[in-house]
Design an enzyme around this catalytic site. Structure first.
Site, PDB file in Angstrom:
ATOM      1  N   GLN A 125       0.854  -1.187   0.000  1.00 49.23           N
ATOM      2  CA  GLN A 125       0.000   0.000   0.000  1.00 49.23           C
ATOM      3  C   GLN A 125       0.894   1.243   0.000  1.00 49.23           C
ATOM      4  O   GLN A 125       1.757   1.381   0.866  1.00 49.23           O
ATOM      5  CB  GLN A 125      -0.868  -0.016   1.255  1.00 49.23           C
ATOM      6  CG  GLN A 125      -1.851   1.124   1.360  1.00 49.23           C
ATOM      7  CD  GLN A 125      -2.467   1.196   2.757  1.00 49.23           C
ATOM      8  OE1 GLN A 125      -1.847   0.809   3.725  1.00 49.23           O
ATOM      9  NE2 GLN A 125      -3.687   1.685   2.842  1.00 49.23           N
ATOM     10  N   GLY A 126       0.678   2.132  -0.961  1.00 53.16           N
ATOM     11  CA  GLY A 126       1.508   3.341  -1.072  1.00 53.16           C
ATOM     12  C   GLY A 126       0.681   4.593  -0.889  1.00 53.16           C
ATOM     13  O   GLY A 126       0.390   5.303  -1.856  1.00 53.16           O
ATOM     14  N   SER A 128       1.112   6.711   2.392  1.00 49.40           N
ATOM     15  CA  SER A 128       1.844   7.690   3.196  1.00 49.40           C
ATOM     16  C   SER A 128       3.025   8.278   2.444  1.00 49.40           C
ATOM     17  O   SER A 128       3.670   7.597   1.641  1.00 49.40           O
ATOM     18  CB  SER A 128       2.347   7.034   4.482  1.00 49.40           C
ATOM     19  OG  SER A 128       1.283   6.480   5.191  1.00 49.40           O
ATOM     20  N   GLU A 243      -9.726  -1.361   6.026  1.00 58.61           N
ATOM     21  CA  GLU A 243      -8.503  -1.425   6.817  1.00 58.61           C
ATOM     22  C   GLU A 243      -8.798  -1.269   8.303  1.00 58.61           C
ATOM     23  O   GLU A 243      -8.222  -1.958   9.139  1.00 58.61           O
ATOM     24  CB  GLU A 243      -7.562  -0.308   6.339  1.00 58.61           C
ATOM     25  CG  GLU A 243      -6.182  -0.359   6.965  1.00 58.61           C
ATOM     26  CD  GLU A 243      -5.205   0.603   6.295  1.00 58.61           C
ATOM     27  OE1 GLU A 243      -5.659   1.559   5.646  1.00 58.61           O
ATOM     28  OE2 GLU A 243      -4.001   0.375   6.430  1.00 58.61           O
ATOM     29  N   ASN A 369      -4.936   6.462  16.194  1.00 54.39           N
ATOM     30  CA  ASN A 369      -6.142   6.432  17.029  1.00 54.39           C
ATOM     31  C   ASN A 369      -6.612   7.840  17.411  1.00 54.39           C
ATOM     32  O   ASN A 369      -7.801   8.043  17.665  1.00 54.39           O
ATOM     33  CB  ASN A 369      -5.895   5.560  18.266  1.00 54.39           C
ATOM     34  CG  ASN A 369      -5.916   4.094  17.900  1.00 54.39           C
ATOM     35  OD1 ASN A 369      -5.906   3.750  16.705  1.00 54.39           O
ATOM     36  ND2 ASN A 369      -5.952   3.213  18.890  1.00 54.39           N
ATOM     37  N   GLU A 370      -5.672   8.809  17.420  1.00 48.51           N
ATOM     38  CA  GLU A 370      -6.117  10.202  17.670  1.00 48.51           C
ATOM     39  C   GLU A 370      -7.049  10.635  16.525  1.00 48.51           C
ATOM     40  O   GLU A 370      -8.100  11.241  16.757  1.00 48.51           O
ATOM     41  CB  GLU A 370      -4.910  11.161  17.746  1.00 48.51           C
ATOM     42  CG  GLU A 370      -4.052  11.007  18.995  1.00 48.51           C
ATOM     43  CD  GLU A 370      -3.100   9.828  18.922  1.00 48.51           C
ATOM     44  OE1 GLU A 370      -2.849   9.319  17.818  1.00 48.51           O
ATOM     45  OE2 GLU A 370      -2.600   9.400  19.986  1.00 48.51           O
TER      46      GLU A 370
END
Ligand SMILES: Cc1cc2nc3c(=O)[nH]c(=O)nc-3n(C[C@H](O)[C@H](O)[C@H](O)COP(=O)(O)OP(=O)(O)OC[C@H]3O[C@@H](n4cnc5c(N)ncnc54)[C@H](O)[C@@H]3O)c2cc1C
Length: 386
Positions: A125-126, A128, A243, A369-370
């Site tokens: 997966q690209g 970021s 995801e 999670n933030e």
């Protein structure tokens, strides 16, 4: 809700259990984060595919069994309870495939799904980039129109397994003048194309499958666009649901960890420390609760309702549960917990410390999670943005 399984579902579970009992490698495979370990995992997944167990919920024409979502969940439970190897096909079968089923052309489905399920084409997966993590819409890598396709330019980072994979799926900016979310397109990129440089690097836990990927005017044909041009955000958001929610982290994984934790407690007792006993019991209950929550989500899907922002609740639940379970295991084990795979006295071949190191990343990957808490606050609870 009727939680009893039908005869067909029970038969499906029994068949999966029997096959796994006969075929799961008796000795754990080396980590898939090493080159040899990765190859061993690929060989296992080819065996899984040959027996029709790699993508049970997919249509038979792509190598699946047309299983229902409940049957898929049962398979996952059995898979983890049998201690079967981690799936190196997961970024393909669990993340890209749902996007292809929803947005892909017939040509893409015919060309890509079977080799993905058969572990012949391995996907990374690209998404970021150095300047685009939580703020994914800040993606700066570009795709520029050229004859018959596109030229890709830029850098992707933190790409799991990209060091060993064949292809990458990700977002590129096709219209720099459009508002941030509107000028992106979803591309499929072969990692052996001219102009691609894959730079693998080691993680804290010793695995070396992570990579940054540099693209220098890489040509990709038009047929490698998933969904419509400039509509990549829509495709990507459909994938985040997979995801964070159902497909990447099914309850089976955590039910199996909770079961291992109970067994560890029984074996080690830890001086019958009531605090640790309570933590083990709580972990077991939380894993059951996560399973029930997932079943509720499945019922909603069956009624044709989208999961939407609820998948953020899932993401927080599984990632924090996983971390708590591993922390409890390390406390139970005491100093011996630090012994890694290969050390003579390591318990379970160092699986708990290895699992703990990976669990630390759970609250970060698939969207931190933030960020999930922000999503829940704004889109589930309807709270104001600031
Ligand atoms: C093990 C692992 C595997 C990964 N695999 C992949 C992969 O295969 N492919 C891929 O594309 N990416 C992958 N990632 C990257 C992952 O998606 C990002 O790390 C993640 O989205 C966070 O982005 P960042 O690292 O740039 O941190 P940043 O976005 O810079 O965030 C830094 C900190 O600030 C907080 N923060 C940022 N914005 C806000 C806000 N608005 N409100 C509150 N807090 C905020 C974050 O929560 C975090 O704590 C992986 C990461 C890990 C750890």
């Amino acid at each position: 809700m009727d939680l009893r399984l039908s005869e067909r579902e029970e038969a499906f579970r029994a068949e999966a259990r029997a096959w796994l009992a006969a075929h799961v490698p008796k000795k754990p495979l080396p980590s898939s984060g090493s080159r040899d370990g990765f190859a061993a995992h690929v060989a296992w997944e080819k065996e899984l595919f040959a027996a029709g167990w790699s993508v049970v919920s997919w249509p038979a024409r792509y190598g699946g069994r047309d299983a229902s979502v409940v049957e898929w969940l049962l398979f996952e439970e059995e898979y983890y309870l049998a201690g079967a190897p981690a799936r190196v096909t997961q970024n393909g079968i669990f993340l890209l495939a749902p996007a292809l089923f929803e947005f892909g052309s017939d040509e893409q489905k015919e060309r890509l799904l079977r080799p993905m399920a058969a572990a012949e084409t391995l996907w990374a997966q690209g998404w970021s980039e150095p300047g685009a993590g939580s703020d994914l819409a800040a993606v700066a890598s570009t795709a520029t129109r050229t004859e018959g396709g596109w030229l890709l330019r830029g850098q992707k980072t933190w790409s799991t397994r990209a060091a060993f994979c064949h292809a990458l799926h990700g977002l590129f900016r096709t219209d720099p003048s459009a508002p941030r979310h509107k000028g992106l397109t979803y591309f499929l990129v072969p990692l052996d194309a001219p102009g691609v440089r894959v730079n693998g690097f080691r993680r804290l836990d010793g695995d070396e499958d992570f990579a940054e990927v540099f693209l220098d005017d890489v040509f990709v044909a038009d047929r490698e666009v998933v969904g419509a041009v400039h509509q990549g955000w829509k495709v990507a958001m459909a994938t985040t649901g997979s995801e964070r929610g159902l497909t990447l982290r099914s309850p089976g994984r955590f039910l199996a960890t909770a079961r291992r934790l109970v067994a560890l407690y029984r074996e080690h007792r830890a001086g019958a420390d009531p605090r640790l006993r309570d933590a083990v019991v709580q972990a077991w209950m939380d894993a059951q609760a996560y399973q029930l929550y997932t079943l509720r989500a499945v019922s909603r899907i069956a009624e044709g309702k989208p999961l939407g922002a609820d998948s953020s609740i899932n993401k927080i639940a599984w990632s924090e549960l996983d971390l708590r379970m591993h922390e409890t295991a390390l406390e139970l084990l005491g100093p011996v917990a630090e012994l890694v795979s290969g050390a003579p006295d390591a318990v379970d071949a160092g699986a708990w410390i290895k699992g703990f190191q990976f669990a630390l990343a759970g609250p970060i990957y698939a969207g931190t999670n933030e960020i999930q808490r922000n999503v829940i606050a704004e889109r589930v609870l309807g709270l104001p943005k600031e």
